[in-house]
Design a protein around this motif. Structure first.
Motif, PDB file in Angstrom:
ATOM      1  N   VAL A  11     -89.267   6.881 -58.091  1.00  0.00           N
ATOM      2  CA  VAL A  11     -88.052   6.898 -58.022  1.00  0.00           C
ATOM      3  C   VAL A  11     -88.076   7.697 -55.458  1.00  0.00           C
ATOM      4  CG1 VAL A  11     -85.853   8.467 -57.593  1.00  0.00           C
ATOM      5  CG2 VAL A  11     -87.039   7.178 -59.811  1.00  0.00           C
ATOM      6  N   ASN A  12     -87.343   6.968 -55.160  1.00  0.00           N
ATOM      7  CA  ASN A  12     -87.989   6.912 -53.546  1.00  0.00           C
ATOM      8  C   ASN A  12     -86.428   7.537 -53.093  1.00  0.00           C
ATOM      9  OD1 ASN A  12     -90.560   6.494 -53.690  1.00  0.00           O
ATOM     10  ND2 ASN A  12     -89.824   4.231 -53.451  1.00  0.00           N
ATOM     11  N   VAL A  13     -86.291   9.052 -52.518  1.00  0.00           N
ATOM     12  CA  VAL A  13     -85.138   8.792 -52.022  1.00  0.00           C
ATOM     13  C   VAL A  13     -85.003   9.669 -50.637  1.00  0.00           C
ATOM     14  CG1 VAL A  13     -84.877  10.946 -53.176  1.00  0.00           C
ATOM     15  CG2 VAL A  13     -82.079  10.475 -52.900  1.00  0.00           C
ATOM     16  N   ALA A  14     -84.017  10.142 -49.290  1.00  0.00           N
ATOM     17  CA  ALA A  14     -84.052  10.007 -49.008  1.00  0.00           C
ATOM     18  C   ALA A  14     -84.054  11.348 -48.821  1.00  0.00           C
ATOM     19  CB  ALA A  14     -83.308   8.899 -47.821  1.00  0.00           C
ATOM     20  N   GLU A  15     -84.064  12.319 -47.667  1.00  0.00           N
ATOM     21  CA  GLU A  15     -84.066  14.172 -47.818  1.00  0.00           C
ATOM     22  C   GLU A  15     -82.564  13.916 -47.734  1.00  0.00           C
ATOM     23  OE1 GLU A  15     -86.251  16.209 -44.949  1.00  0.00           O
ATOM     24  OE2 GLU A  15     -85.998  17.812 -46.213  1.00  0.00           O
ATOM     25  N   GLY A  16     -82.299  15.030 -48.016  1.00  0.00           N
ATOM     26  CA  GLY A  16     -80.820  15.469 -48.050  1.00  0.00           C
ATOM     27  C   GLY A  16     -79.429  14.071 -48.969  1.00  0.00           C
ATOM     28  N   ASN A  17     -80.030  13.665 -49.701  1.00  0.00           N
ATOM     29  CA  ASN A  17     -79.231  12.656 -50.467  1.00  0.00           C
ATOM     30  C   ASN A  17     -79.698  13.002 -51.702  1.00  0.00           C
ATOM     31  OD1 ASN A  17     -79.234  11.460 -48.002  1.00  0.00           O
ATOM     32  ND2 ASN A  17     -79.763   9.177 -49.300  1.00  0.00           N
ATOM     33  N   PRO A  18     -78.592  12.586 -53.038  1.00  0.00           N
ATOM     34  CA  PRO A  18     -78.568  13.911 -54.251  1.00  0.00           C
ATOM     35  C   PRO A  18     -79.754  12.304 -54.604  1.00  0.00           C
ATOM     36  CG  PRO A  18     -76.764  11.827 -54.113  1.00  0.00           C
ATOM     37  CD  PRO A  18     -77.567  12.348 -52.491  1.00  0.00           C
ATOM     38  N   LEU A  19     -80.366  12.956 -56.092  1.00  0.00           N
ATOM     39  CA  LEU A  19     -81.450  12.310 -56.739  1.00  0.00           C
ATOM     40  C   LEU A  19     -81.284  12.103 -58.280  1.00  0.00           C
ATOM     41  CD1 LEU A  19     -83.436  14.406 -58.465  1.00  0.00           C
ATOM     42  CD2 LEU A  19     -83.922  14.828 -55.934  1.00  0.00           C
ATOM     43  N   THR A  20     -81.561  11.383 -58.969  1.00  0.00           N
ATOM     44  CA  THR A  20     -81.090  11.120 -60.396  1.00  0.00           C
ATOM     45  C   THR A  20     -82.830  11.205 -60.605  1.00  0.00           C
ATOM     46  OG1 THR A  20     -78.973  10.920 -60.414  1.00  0.00           O
ATOM     47  CG2 THR A  20     -80.107  10.051 -62.263  1.00  0.00           C
ATOM     48  N   VAL A  21     -83.320  11.258 -62.015  1.00  0.00           N
ATOM     49  CA  VAL A  21     -84.136  11.040 -62.837  1.00  0.00           C
ATOM     50  C   VAL A  21     -84.341  10.800 -64.082  1.00  0.00           C
ATOM     51  CG1 VAL A  21     -86.517  11.353 -63.093  1.00  0.00           C
ATOM     52  CG2 VAL A  21     -85.725  12.045 -60.854  1.00  0.00           C
ATOM     53  N   LYS A  22     -83.815   9.474 -64.836  1.00  0.00           N
ATOM     54  CA  LYS A  22     -83.586   9.331 -65.508  1.00  0.00           C
ATOM     55  C   LYS A  22     -83.977   9.599 -67.163  1.00  0.00           C
ATOM     56  CE  LYS A  22     -80.619   5.346 -63.693  1.00  0.00           C
ATOM     57  NZ  LYS A  22     -80.130   3.474 -64.320  1.00  0.00           N
ATOM     58  N   CYS A  23     -83.896  10.239 -68.222  1.00  0.00           N
ATOM     59  CA  CYS A  23     -84.556  10.284 -68.949  1.00  0.00           C
ATOM     60  C   CYS A  23     -84.161   9.705 -70.345  1.00  0.00           C
ATOM     61  CB  CYS A  23     -84.738  11.518 -69.776  1.00  0.00           C
ATOM     62  SG  CYS A  23     -85.584  12.128 -71.497  1.00  0.00           S
ATOM     63  N   THR A  24     -84.456   8.774 -71.196  1.00  0.00           N
ATOM     64  CA  THR A  24     -83.524   8.788 -72.545  1.00  0.00           C
ATOM     65  C   THR A  24     -84.158   8.901 -73.961  1.00  0.00           C
ATOM     66  OG1 THR A  24     -84.154   6.008 -73.020  1.00  0.00           O
ATOM     67  CG2 THR A  24     -82.230   7.364 -71.575  1.00  0.00           C
ATOM     68  N   TYR A  25     -83.872   9.459 -74.458  1.00  0.00           N
ATOM     69  CA  TYR A  25     -84.203   9.912 -75.947  1.00  0.00           C
ATOM     70  C   TYR A  25     -84.314   9.417 -77.412  1.00  0.00           C
ATOM     71  CZ  TYR A  25     -80.604  12.607 -76.244  1.00  0.00           C
ATOM     72  OH  TYR A  25     -79.323  13.713 -77.665  1.00  0.00           O
ATOM     73  N   SER A  26     -84.650  10.153 -78.582  1.00  0.00           N
ATOM     74  CA  SER A  26     -84.809   9.096 -79.948  1.00  0.00           C
ATOM     75  C   SER A  26     -85.078  10.438 -80.506  1.00  0.00           C
ATOM     76  CB  SER A  26     -85.398   8.165 -80.402  1.00  0.00           C
ATOM     77  OG  SER A  26     -84.506   7.671 -81.810  1.00  0.00           O
TER      78      SER A  26
END
Lengths: 117, 112
Positions: A11-26
């Motif tokens: 995941v690449n994001v610019a500094e100052g921007n919001p970030l999301t790292v995804k996770c799903t589970y079972s």
């Protein structure tokens, strides 16, 4: 059997921007969910966990994660990314056997977060 | 901040050598774990212990062995190292009834 998926290797994001790292589970029961961060050549550091209660969990370094039972997700978020947040992030899940004993922690494959200046 | 220590941090050894990776924690945790991780990849549990004289194999088969003679100490031993053992080994611990696992800094092993 319990499992956890991190669908994005990078995941690449610019500094100052919001970030999301995804996770799903079972899991077969109620999950205990965790996020860990690993900086280069270091061990894992605990960020936050969801056990019960509020679906929005706040953790270290300004990170938070939202537990969504209907979507079986536990995405990691931060409102404003820092270059120093660049690291490898692991989601993990633990559930419980019918006997009541906890399974071991199962980790996702990890997501490399790069925050660009 | 958790107090769990691993030594050595970095080690390069020759094939066939015996190696012991040390892990100690000062928190009195009953549960201890060893994970194996290739760079940037997921962690795999190779050994765990729920207390003194208790050791179990984890999800990933490993030729290493462990011992738990004291609560605070959980060493991992490879009797005869091979290049396929090259990896990072992470030790961890958690308290009985607790849900958070605390990790050491890791030991990077390279077998040449």
């Amino acid at each position: 059997a319990q499992s956890v998926a991190q669908p994005e290797d990078q995941v690449n994001v610019a500094e100052g921007n919001p970030l999301t790292v995804k996770c799903t589970y079972s899991v077969s029961g109620n999950p205990y969910l965790f996020w860990y961060v690993q900086y280069p050549n270091r061990g894992l550091q605990f960020l936050l966990k969801y056990i019960t209660g509020d679906n929005l969990v706040k953790g270290s370094y300004g990170f938070e994660a939202e537990f969504n039972k209907s979507q079986t997700s536990f995405h990691l978020k931060k409102p404003s990314a820092l270059v120093s947040d660049s690291a490898l992030y692991f989601c993990a899940v633990r559930d419980f056997l019918s006997s009541g004993s906890a399974r071991q922690l199962t980790f996702g494959s990890g997501t490399q977060l790069t925050v660009l200046p | 901040e958790a107090d769990i220590y691993q030594t050595p941090r970095y080690l390069v050894i020759g094939t066939g050598k015996k190696i012991t990776l040390e892990c100690s924690q000062t928190m009195g945790h009953d549960k201890m774990y060893w994970y194996q991780q290739d760079p940037g990849m997921e962690l795999h549990l190779i050994h765990y212990s729920y207390g003194v004289n208790s050791t179990e194999k984890g999800d990933l088969s490993s030729e290493s062995t462990v011992s738990r003679i004291r609560t605070e100490h959980f060493p991992l031993t490879l009797e005869s190292a091979r290049p396929s053992h090259t990896s990072q080994y992470l030790c961890a611990s958690s308290p009985t009834g607790g849900n958070t696992i605390y990790f050491g800094e890791g030991s990077w092993l390279t077998v040449v």
